[in-house]
Design a protein around this motif. Structure first.
Motif, PDB file in Angstrom:
ATOM      1  N   HIS A 221      -2.733  75.910  93.090  1.00  0.00           N
ATOM      2  CA  HIS A 221      -3.099  76.336  91.991  1.00  0.00           C
ATOM      3  C   HIS A 221      -1.296  75.274  91.381  1.00  0.00           C
ATOM      4  O   HIS A 221      -0.930  74.797  92.586  1.00  0.00           O
ATOM      5  N   ALA A 222      -2.185  74.534  90.294  1.00  0.00           N
ATOM      6  CA  ALA A 222      -1.017  72.948  90.260  1.00  0.00           C
ATOM      7  C   ALA A 222       0.033  73.581  89.996  1.00  0.00           C
ATOM      8  O   ALA A 222       1.587  73.281  89.864  1.00  0.00           O
ATOM      9  N   LYS A 223       0.630  74.977  89.139  1.00  0.00           N
ATOM     10  CA  LYS A 223       2.570  75.378  89.157  1.00  0.00           C
ATOM     11  C   LYS A 223       2.733  75.764  90.289  1.00  0.00           C
ATOM     12  O   LYS A 223       3.884  75.652  90.195  1.00  0.00           O
ATOM     13  N   LEU A 251      -9.872  64.708  94.122  1.00  0.00           N
ATOM     14  CA  LEU A 251      -9.460  66.734  93.752  1.00  0.00           C
ATOM     15  C   LEU A 251     -10.451  67.447  92.732  1.00  0.00           C
ATOM     16  O   LEU A 251     -11.218  65.921  91.926  1.00  0.00           O
ATOM     17  N   VAL A 252     -11.328  68.525  92.972  1.00  0.00           N
ATOM     18  CA  VAL A 252     -12.310  68.699  91.994  1.00  0.00           C
ATOM     19  C   VAL A 252     -11.818  69.927  91.676  1.00  0.00           C
ATOM     20  O   VAL A 252     -10.644  70.554  92.067  1.00  0.00           O
ATOM     21  N   GLU A 253     -11.508  71.110  90.220  1.00  0.00           N
ATOM     22  CA  GLU A 253     -11.267  72.353  89.599  1.00  0.00           C
ATOM     23  C   GLU A 253     -12.003  73.821  90.504  1.00  0.00           C
ATOM     24  O   GLU A 253     -13.318  72.790  90.639  1.00  0.00           O
ATOM     25  N   MET A 254     -11.442  74.124  91.116  1.00  0.00           N
ATOM     26  CA  MET A 254     -12.395  75.285  91.089  1.00  0.00           C
ATOM     27  C   MET A 254     -11.886  76.695  90.365  1.00  0.00           C
ATOM     28  O   MET A 254     -10.639  76.721  90.501  1.00  0.00           O
ATOM     29  N   THR A 255     -12.886  77.198  89.591  1.00  0.00           N
ATOM     30  CA  THR A 255     -12.513  78.702  89.009  1.00  0.00           C
ATOM     31  C   THR A 255     -12.854  79.894  89.649  1.00  0.00           C
ATOM     32  O   THR A 255     -14.117  79.806  90.176  1.00  0.00           O
ATOM     33  N   LEU A 256     -11.609  80.325  89.908  1.00  0.00           N
ATOM     34  CA  LEU A 256     -12.446  81.746  90.743  1.00  0.00           C
ATOM     35  C   LEU A 256     -13.034  82.921  89.806  1.00  0.00           C
ATOM     36  O   LEU A 256     -12.592  83.186  88.311  1.00  0.00           O
ATOM     37  N   PRO A 257     -13.028  84.029  90.629  1.00  0.00           N
ATOM     38  CA  PRO A 257     -14.027  85.316  89.636  1.00  0.00           C
ATOM     39  C   PRO A 257     -12.973  85.982  88.385  1.00  0.00           C
ATOM     40  O   PRO A 257     -13.460  86.121  87.577  1.00  0.00           O
ATOM     41  N   ASN A 258     -11.316  85.866  89.021  1.00  0.00           N
ATOM     42  CA  ASN A 258     -11.006  86.288  87.852  1.00  0.00           C
ATOM     43  C   ASN A 258     -10.824  85.482  86.384  1.00  0.00           C
ATOM     44  O   ASN A 258      -9.059  86.024  85.758  1.00  0.00           O
ATOM     45  N   GLY A 259     -11.064  84.394  87.060  1.00  0.00           N
ATOM     46  CA  GLY A 259     -10.636  82.556  85.683  1.00  0.00           C
ATOM     47  C   GLY A 259      -9.608  82.030  85.550  1.00  0.00           C
ATOM     48  O   GLY A 259      -9.278  81.184  84.656  1.00  0.00           O
ATOM     49  N   GLU A 260      -8.690  82.116  87.249  1.00  0.00           N
ATOM     50  CA  GLU A 260      -7.878  81.296  87.152  1.00  0.00           C
ATOM     51  C   GLU A 260      -8.190  79.553  88.341  1.00  0.00           C
ATOM     52  O   GLU A 260      -8.991  80.551  88.713  1.00  0.00           O
ATOM     53  N   THR A 261      -7.849  78.668  87.942  1.00  0.00           N
ATOM     54  CA  THR A 261      -7.915  77.426  87.986  1.00  0.00           C
ATOM     55  C   THR A 261      -7.288  77.214  89.320  1.00  0.00           C
ATOM     56  O   THR A 261      -5.972  77.136  88.594  1.00  0.00           O
ATOM     57  N   TYR A 262      -7.675  76.733  90.514  1.00  0.00           N
ATOM     58  CA  TYR A 262      -6.985  75.903  90.740  1.00  0.00           C
ATOM     59  C   TYR A 262      -7.484  74.456  91.343  1.00  0.00           C
ATOM     60  O   TYR A 262      -8.881  74.273  90.808  1.00  0.00           O
ATOM     61  N   LEU A 263      -6.719  73.668  92.458  1.00  0.00           N
ATOM     62  CA  LEU A 263      -7.180  72.650  92.629  1.00  0.00           C
ATOM     63  C   LEU A 263      -7.412  73.371  94.359  1.00  0.00           C
ATOM     64  O   LEU A 263      -6.839  73.522  94.896  1.00  0.00           O
ATOM     65  N   ALA A 264      -9.047  72.187  95.098  1.00  0.00           N
ATOM     66  CA  ALA A 264      -9.470  71.843  95.681  1.00  0.00           C
ATOM     67  C   ALA A 264      -9.681  70.642  96.290  1.00  0.00           C
ATOM     68  O   ALA A 264     -10.195  69.651  95.397  1.00  0.00           O
ATOM     69  N   PRO A 265      -9.823  69.712  97.595  1.00  0.00           N
ATOM     70  CA  PRO A 265     -10.150  68.290  98.132  1.00  0.00           C
ATOM     71  C   PRO A 265     -11.365  68.841  97.864  1.00  0.00           C
ATOM     72  O   PRO A 265     -11.997  69.488  97.610  1.00  0.00           O
ATOM     73  N   ALA A 266     -11.944  67.726  97.086  1.00  0.00           N
ATOM     74  CA  ALA A 266     -13.574  67.744  96.876  1.00  0.00           C
ATOM     75  C   ALA A 266     -14.859  68.133  98.172  1.00  0.00           C
ATOM     76  O   ALA A 266     -15.912  68.639  97.562  1.00  0.00           O
ATOM     77  N   ASP A 267     -14.324  68.013  99.491  1.00  0.00           N
ATOM     78  CA  ASP A 267     -15.459  68.458 100.107  1.00  0.00           C
ATOM     79  C   ASP A 267     -14.824  70.305 100.345  1.00  0.00           C
ATOM     80  O   ASP A 267     -15.382  70.358 102.149  1.00  0.00           O
ATOM     81  N   PHE A 268     -14.326  70.825 100.461  1.00  0.00           N
ATOM     82  CA  PHE A 268     -13.691  72.027 100.493  1.00  0.00           C
ATOM     83  C   PHE A 268     -14.837  72.781 100.884  1.00  0.00           C
ATOM     84  O   PHE A 268     -15.287  73.866 101.731  1.00  0.00           O
ATOM     85  N   MET A 269     -15.822  72.845 100.119  1.00  0.00           N
ATOM     86  CA  MET A 269     -16.630  73.946 100.337  1.00  0.00           C
ATOM     87  C   MET A 269     -17.794  73.470 100.839  1.00  0.00           C
ATOM     88  O   MET A 269     -18.633  74.197 101.322  1.00  0.00           O
ATOM     89  N   ASP A 270     -17.708  71.922 101.467  1.00  0.00           N
ATOM     90  CA  ASP A 270     -18.781  72.059 102.490  1.00  0.00           C
ATOM     91  C   ASP A 270     -18.181  71.442 103.483  1.00  0.00           C
ATOM     92  O   ASP A 270     -18.860  71.672 104.856  1.00  0.00           O
ATOM     93  N   ARG A 295      -1.320  83.765  94.035  1.00  0.00           N
ATOM     94  CA  ARG A 295      -1.984  83.494  94.716  1.00  0.00           C
ATOM     95  C   ARG A 295      -2.959  84.663  95.373  1.00  0.00           C
ATOM     96  O   ARG A 295      -3.769  84.853  96.192  1.00  0.00           O
ATOM     97  N   LEU A 296      -1.921  85.623  96.150  1.00  0.00           N
ATOM     98  CA  LEU A 296      -2.413  86.554  96.815  1.00  0.00           C
ATOM     99  C   LEU A 296      -3.199  87.642  95.936  1.00  0.00           C
ATOM    100  O   LEU A 296      -4.122  87.953  96.236  1.00  0.00           O
TER     101      LEU A 296
END
Length: 401
Positions: A221-223, A251-270, A295-296
């Motif tokens: 999370h950016a913060k 980096l890419v933005e990733m939105t979790l089911p609760n609506g929070e946005t996290y940053l991830a390396p572009a290849d993370f889900m691969d 975060r938890l």
């Protein structure tokens, strides 16, 4: 923007995050002392805490990742110059190779921008430095307190306050922590020869923290990157660096089911899915995975609060409850205390917080983990007082034998 909705994707994110934390493999960093050095160099810091109802937090965090780690190893690493003690977001051990990144904070303390409420008796501080220079490493107990009126344990004697300021400003370092008692020495006598002591620019510091966070957390999370740090120039550089990496798709933005946005390396889900660990892990409340409560909750859907700072009447889970990690999820918590004179680990309450079909499996895994955890406390017996839900009690106690 990547939207995460499926249970399969959540499971993969959790497992990749745990792998980044060194909480999946049996020996992610190696064994014993060498593994402990590799672990802290990967994690960036390990938080200290003074509570001793069980083995102290920093040793607990190491033992969760490093087979063969023993409590005396943390002070061995400190005395040998592999790690040093200073503030991250809290009092922590940090890898000595990263020492230069503590220098901006020390300058801020000297400039009165950080730890502003610390009184600074420069004459006393100078006398303390002269005495340590002449006599060698000393602790605050070596400076007699001659005051008559004291208001309590929190009313630090002047010498202790002066030593703490010298430590925060960087003139002194903690050279040893035997029995959790700090010994201080001159910084130049503690630092290994050849260490890089160049003060980092805000841009260099930002890059260090950003790279470290993605290495040890997977997604960020950016913060949270500047968690506990107030340097406005550092925060600005972090924001600029993240924008640049997002702009070039590193980096890419990733939105979790609760609506929070996290940053991830572009290849993370691969990335390949790490194999789940069959062992349940009992974590410290100050573990690097646990310490950021939001975060938890965002990633593991686990609401955790350490309750030793909560009035007893308002506690739900006990004074010092420990989160339980099993496979991809947090499955409960235990409140326990090491009765060292009796060599007994007393579990005041075990809370099994998972669906009914998994409860028996979790109980058996917890029983196995408790045997190892008890030995780490110097205990040879485990006593279970309460289990919630009650229907899990017989399964857990039977598994413990």
């Amino acid at each position: 923007m990547i939207e995460i909705n499926s249970a399969t994707d959540i499971k993969k994110i959790r497992r990749l995050v745990l792998d980044a934390q060194g909480l999946i493999q049996n020996q992610p960093f190696g064994k014993s002392r060498q593994g402990a050095v590799a672990a802290i160099e990967h994690l960036g810091y390990i938080q200290l805490d003074s509570i001793s109802v069980i083995e102290r937090a920093h040793n607990h965090t190491w033992s969760s990742r490093v087979p063969g780690f023993t409590p005396d190893m943390s002070n061995e690493l400190l005395e040998s110059g592999k790690i040093y003690e200073y503030w991250a977001h809290a009092a922590s051990y940090l890898p000595m190779q990263d020492f230069r990144y503590s220098l901006p904070d020390k300058q801020s303390v000297r400039d009165g921008l950080l730890r502003k409420r610390r009184s600074k008796d420069r004459k006393l501080m100078g006398n303390i430095l002269k005495r340590i220079e002449a006599e060698g490493p000393l602790g605050s107990k070596d400076f007699e307190d001659t005051r008559i009126n004291k208001t309590g344990w929190w009313d630090w004697k002047p010498a202790k306050q002066a030593i703490e300021v010298l430590y925060l400003e960087g003139d002194l370092m903690i050279s040893s922590r035997k029995n959790f008692q700090k010994t201080y020495d001159l910084t130049e006598r503690v630092l290994p020869k050849g260490l890089n002591l160049k003060v980092p620019t805000a841009k260099e510091w930002a890059k260090h923290l950003v790279d470290e966070q993605f290495t040890c957390h997977g997604i960020v999370h950016a913060k949270s990157i500047a968690y506990g740090r107030r340097d406005v120039h550092l925060r600005a550089e972090i924001k600029s660096l993240l924008a640049a990496r997002l702009g070039c798709r590193e980096l890419v933005e990733m939105t979790l089911p609760n609506g929070e946005t996290y940053l991830a390396p572009a290849d993370f889900m691969d990335r390949p899915l790490p194999k789940a660990d069959a062992n349940l892990r009992i974590l410290s409340p100050f573990d690097n995975l646990v310490i950021q409560r939001k975060r938890l909750t965002d990633i593991f859907d686990f609401d955790y609060l350490i309750e030793c700072y909560v009035p007893a009447a308002k506690r739900r889970y006990g004074y010092f409850s420990l989160p339980l990690l099993f496979k991809n999820q947090m499955v409960g918590r235990i409140d326990c205390k090491a009765l060292r004179a009796e060599q007994t680990l007393r579990v005041n309450a075990a809370f099994i917080e998972t669906e009914a079909k998994m409860q028996a499996q979790v109980c058996r895994a917890l029983a196995k983990a408790l045997e190892k955890f008890s030995a780490f406390q110097g205990c040879n017996k485990v006593v279970i007082e309460n289990v919630i839900p009650e229907n899990c009690s017989s399964t857990l106690k039977k598994a413990l034998g």
